[in-house]
Write a protein that holds these residues in place. Structure first.
Motif: not given
Length: 153
Positions: A116, A119-120, A126
């Motif tokens: 995750t 991806e971000y 983040n």
């Protein structure tokens, strides 16, 4: 050197070869020396900047979670606020099997977290946002469980 660096190095080498890059070609693409790529692949380098890991994942087209595949986490080596391990150990004969299952699930959560944030984008903001969301979800589960155990059926 920790097992994680050995696993990371093997995966970097495997993905580099899948892309048909030489060590020198990957190094040039990453803006680092071929010697450093060689050290990473041979687990002789244990200091990683997040930016370098992100560059490696982007260049080799692999998620951070897949690259790291943290199968080395073991609940017996994690410091807990509560008596987690004694509670598992007193629950019966399948203690070792329960610990292995718990380790497997823990590694799935960690891999999902790493995928995750990969991806971000690996930034402090983040990572903090995603971490806080996950912690909130875990806290909600604990509160729901405590509420459900207090209500008679």
């Amino acid at each position: 050197m920790y097992k994680i660096y050995d696993e990371l190095g093997k995966k970097v080498r495997m993905r580099r070869k899948e892309k048909n890059y030489t060590t020198a070609e990957l190094a040039e693409r990453l803006g680092i020396s071929a010697g450093l790529v060689n050290n990473i692949e041979n687990a002789k380098y244990d200091v990683f900047r997040l930016e370098l890991l992100l560059q490696i994942t982007n260049e080799l087209n692999v998620s951070l979670g897949e690259l790291l595949q943290l199968n080395t986490l073991d609940v017996r080596n994690i410091e807990f606020n509560e008596n987690f391990l004694p509670s598992i150990e007193t629950q019966g004969e399948d203690t070792q099997e329960d610990i292995q299952f718990c380790n497997h699930q823990l590694n799935l959560v960690i891999r999902s977290f790493l995928t995750t944030i990969s991806e971000y984008g690996i930034t402090r903001e983040n990572i903090e946002t995603i971490s806080n969301h996950i912690l909130h979800e875990f806290d909600t589960l604990v509160k729901l469980h405590r509420l459900n155990t207090k209500i008679p059926s």
